[in-house]
Design an enzyme around this catalytic site. Structure first.
Site, PDB file in Angstrom:
ATOM      1  NE  ARG A  43      -3.441  -2.121   3.016  1.00  0.00           N
ATOM      2  CZ  ARG A  43      -4.511  -2.687   2.462  1.00  0.00           C
ATOM      3  NH1 ARG A  43      -5.050  -2.133   1.404  1.00  0.00           N
ATOM      4  NH2 ARG A  43      -5.028  -3.791   2.961  1.00  0.00           N
ATOM      5  NE  ARG A  90     -10.460  -8.152   1.325  1.00  0.00           N
ATOM      6  CZ  ARG A  90     -10.091  -9.150   2.124  1.00  0.00           C
ATOM      7  NH1 ARG A  90      -9.617  -8.901   3.316  1.00  0.00           N
ATOM      8  NH2 ARG A  90     -10.196 -10.399   1.726  1.00  0.00           N
ATOM      9  CG  HIS A 133       1.297  -8.275   4.298  1.00  0.00           C
ATOM     10  ND1 HIS A 133       1.632  -8.298   5.637  1.00  0.00           N
ATOM     11  CD2 HIS A 133       0.425  -7.250   4.166  1.00  0.00           C
ATOM     12  CE1 HIS A 133       0.998  -7.343   6.276  1.00  0.00           C
ATOM     13  NE2 HIS A 133       0.258  -6.687   5.408  1.00  0.00           N
ATOM     14  CE1 TYR A 168      -2.853   3.594   9.714  1.00  0.00           C
ATOM     15  CE2 TYR A 168      -1.943   1.638   8.686  1.00  0.00           C
ATOM     16  CZ  TYR A 168      -2.984   2.514   8.854  1.00  0.00           C
ATOM     17  OH  TYR A 168      -4.156   2.323   8.180  1.00  0.00           O
ATOM     18  NE  ARG A 179      -4.982  -2.569  15.280  1.00  0.00           N
ATOM     19  CZ  ARG A 179      -4.470  -2.748  14.063  1.00  0.00           C
ATOM     20  NH1 ARG A 179      -3.293  -2.259  13.771  1.00  0.00           N
ATOM     21  NH2 ARG A 179      -5.136  -3.433  13.153  1.00  0.00           N
ATOM     22  CG  HIS A 187       0.566  -1.506  11.235  1.00  0.00           C
ATOM     23  ND1 HIS A 187       1.524  -1.649  10.258  1.00  0.00           N
ATOM     24  CD2 HIS A 187      -0.551  -2.112  10.741  1.00  0.00           C
ATOM     25  CE1 HIS A 187       1.013  -2.296   9.223  1.00  0.00           C
ATOM     26  NE2 HIS A 187      -0.247  -2.589   9.501  1.00  0.00           N
TER      27      HIS A 187
END
Length: 718
Positions: free
Chosen positions: A377, A407, A437, A470, A566, A594
């Site tokens: 991303r 996504r 990822h 983040y 989290r 994160h």
């Protein structure tokens, strides 16, 4: 005792979806916390709404698909069937939404104390009313299209998450008809008016509803109400046999817009008797899929509201925070510093700018031979993309893995993939049936006669925007074994070869979970011999049953297990004889936690890892992820200090009890808000990274350097 307990007992586990609802409630709780500034409390309500939209589009949609296909198998932890899960989601989420809107109305009353008011059209002064009417006639009305519903005009295909107005009208002949007016998404939802020292807000849907008769001239308006549809966005991408995945993704994006409806929301502010039965029937929804809400739909509009108010009263938001220069870097050039030691980065407390500059400088340096990077991303105007394009146009070898299946970022990533290809980058799209990822960048430079790989590894995306909100961590290293692993990793992704054997990195699928199991087993053995077993793990979510059962075994053996999670946690801690040595806390605060950190004490032979992966089955089995070791002792110590700080948090931490319920941590210790403490520490360091990007030719290295293994154009492993 250990062998007599069945660790498959469903009472020992939380359902994944119900656990997620608990996380979203913790987000809503932040809107109740008066220690947060008013605008931040409103933002937490917006975040909760955004979270919930995605939850319905993916998780609820998936369960509904299972029910439609008569798949009624229980899931493997709590034994709940898809139907049972949908019932529990309905129960938990209705309670969440009720609390969310109760607090929304309360916060608007508090906002009025600062002279900001939401008004209906009937409450406006004559002057403000005239201004709104003029705006409607010249700016809003031309964009509206009434859609009648009859034999010649079937029920329209309404866009996912769009706002719509349902209208019942009576014809001049007394016949009743229905129509829908879609509210244009490109118009500002909140209309702002000034009335002396007061700021007045009017919602766009309220304005359109007030003047709706101008769209149905000659007809009597009987009833109107605003509604919103959420659709299934978790459609299947057909990878097998695809000649070009990019084309398949573009087809998928078109289908997503018309996925099956999974939720109907109705605004009942002006009429509590509305039932929406016609819409429910047309959309083929059950009663539990319909939410009647006493308030405006889609509270993500609060992002717009808080931006407007913050421009006038910035004191109602968090005090601005400027990340500091990373302590490991100081005033040094990033490439020079990385030759001397591993560099550690902790965002957003430390600036993300050096990571951007790491790519920028490589793109401009004539000594750079190649840049290889994974992108999952990125921001809409990413400076990293620009640097990669510039590098390719300058003739450098640039390989970029763009994950097209990320996504809700698919469309953005298709755009970047095309742009990078046009610039001359070699773009690959990942692996069949696996999402890549991993967060890794390899820069290969020629320094004198030696070839030197610089590797950045991180827990978060290469996104300069989210890096401000983040919390993520990363390292830059010139360790030759990690450099060799990085080369093998990219060659494996871009070409055809068997999965390589790595020196230091552990790469999913499968290998990361195997590594976790091995370390937990080793910690159990160390504890049996020395009585000092300790595991600390920080992640976003814990769902993998294999890992959970192994953590239960560690607890039964006496190992202390501290988990900082989290979001979703399918493990229940504190159960006598099963998990009484496990503690689970969740920290929800100003920044989105994160980073993923995994620590094993091993009787003093400590192992510390960072990773892009959570302890989730999807991460460890269905994705390409990297677990990487921290080899520098000073960084290990910094991470240990950080973990202890978070475990000491008694302001924003909630602890899970043995029944799966979270409670604020409250004790007699000094107040500790771990995020605010890290902000305080960052403010004590140099506050900005102002050093301009400049190409520095790194001097030729000594033959005694740690990178002796990189000679000429070939990496030689000792």
């Amino acid at each position: 005792m250990v062998n007599s307990l069945d660790l498959n007992n469903t009472a020992y586990y939380n359902n994944r979806e119900v656990s997620w609802l608990g996380f979203n409630y913790r987000v809503i709780q932040e809107a109740f916390d008066k220690r947060n500034p008013l605008l931040e409390r409103l933002r937490f309500l917006a975040i909760a709404s955004s979270n919930l939209d995605e939850f319905f589009m993916v998780r609820v949609a998936g369960l509904k698909d299972q029910v439609k296909m008569n798949f009624n198998e229980p899931e493997n932890k709590t034994g709940m069937t898809p139907t049972e899960q949908l019932i529990e989601i309905d129960k938990g989420n209705r309670d969440n939404v009720l609390k969310q809107y109760d607090q929304y109305h309360q916060l608007l009353r508090e906002l009025e104390g600062h002279q900001f008011y939401f008004k209906s059209m009937d409450e406006l002064s004559p002057e403000n009313y005239m201004n709104i009417e003029k705006k409607f006639n010249y700016e809003i009305l031309p964009t509206l299209t009434p859609l009648g519903i009859d034999a010649y005009r079937p029920f329209p295909k309404l866009s996912n998450k769009s706002l719509n107005i349902f209208v019942d009208v009576v014809t001049p002949l007394g016949e009743q008809k229905s129509a829908i007016v879609q509210i244009p998404a490109l118009l500002n939802r909140i209309i702002t008016l000034q009335n002396e020292n007061k700021t007045i807000f009017v919602l766009l849907e309220d304005v359109i509803t007030h003047f709706i008769n101008r769209l149905f001239v000659g007809y009597e308006i009987k009833r109107t109400f605003t509604f919103r549809i959420t659709r299934n966005a978790d459609l299947t991408i057909h990878e097998d046999g695809a000649e070009d995945l990019l084309i398949e993704i573009e087809k998928f994006l078109k289908k997503r817009k018309s996925g099956a409806a999974v939720r109907l929301e109705i605004d009942t502010r002006f009429d509590e008797t509305i039932n929406g039965s016609f819409l429910q029937q047309e959309l083929e929804l059950e009663e539990r899929d319909v939410y009647k809400i006493n308030g405006p739909l889609d509270l993500t509009m609060l992002f717009q509201l808080t931006g407007i108010v913050q421009n006038k009263l910035p004191q109602l938001a968090f005090k601005p925070f400027e990340p500091c220069t990373p302590k490991s870097l100081g005033k040094s050039n990033i490439y020079e510093a990385a030759l001397k030691k591993d560099l550690f980065f902790h965002h957003p407390y430390e600036s993300f700018t050096p990571i951007v500059d790491f790519i920028k400088e490589a793109s401009m340096d004539p000594n750079t031979l190649a840049i290889k990077q994974t992108l999952y991303r990125v921001s809409s105007d990413s400076p990293i993309i620009e640097a990669l394009k510039n590098a390719a146009e300058a003739g450098k070898q640039v390989t970029v893995l763009v994950e097209l299946k990320a996504r809700f970022d698919e469309e953005n990533n298709v755009h970047w993939a095309k742009m990078l290809e046009e610039a001359g980058c070699h773009v690959i799209y990942g692996m069949t049936h696996l999402k890549t990822h991993s967060k890794i960048t390899l820069v290969v430079k020629k320094i004198g006669e030696e070839i030197v790989p610089y590797v950045h590894l991180g827990t978060g995306n290469y996104n300069d925007k989210t890096a401000k909100i983040y919390t993520d961590m990363g390292i830059i290293t010139t360790n030759r074994e990690i450099g060799h692993d990085a080369m093998n990793f990219f060659n494996y992704l871009s070409g055809y070869s068997e999965k390589p054997t790595y020196n230091k990195l552990h790469v999913a699928p499968f290998e990361i979970r195997d590594e976790f199991i091995e370390h937990i087993d080793q910690e159990i053995e160390c504890h049996k011999q020395n009585g000092n077993g300790l595991i600390i793990a920080k992640m976003n979510s814990l769902t993998d049953k294999t890992v959970i059962k192994k953590l239960f075994e560690a607890s039964q053996a006496g190992v202390k297990v501290n988990l900082i999670i989290r979001g979703i946690c399918c493990l229940k801690p504190g159960i006598p004889g099963v998990s009484e040595n496990i503690r689970v806390i969740s920290i929800v605060g100003r920044f989105l936690e994160h980073s993923r950190i995994y620590y094993f004490y091993h009787n003093g032979e400590e192992k510390m890892y960072l990773s892009s992966a959570d302890m989730m089955t999807r991460n460890m089995i269905k994705r390409v992820e990297i677990l990487f070791p921290i080899l520098d002792e000073s960084i290990v110590q910094e991470l240990k200090d950080f973990l202890q700080l978070q475990l000491s948090d008694n302001q924003k931490a909630r602890e899970q009890d043995q029944y799966g319920v979270y409670h604020y941590v409250r004790n007699d210790a000094e107040p500790v808000n771990s995020q605010e403490e890290l902000v305080r520490r960052a403010n004590a360091v140099e506050r900005s990274y102002t050093k301009p990007v400049e190409v520095k030719h790194v001097p030729q290295m000594s033959k005694r350097s740690r990178l002796l293994g990189f000679v000429k154009d070939k990496l030689i492993k000792k």
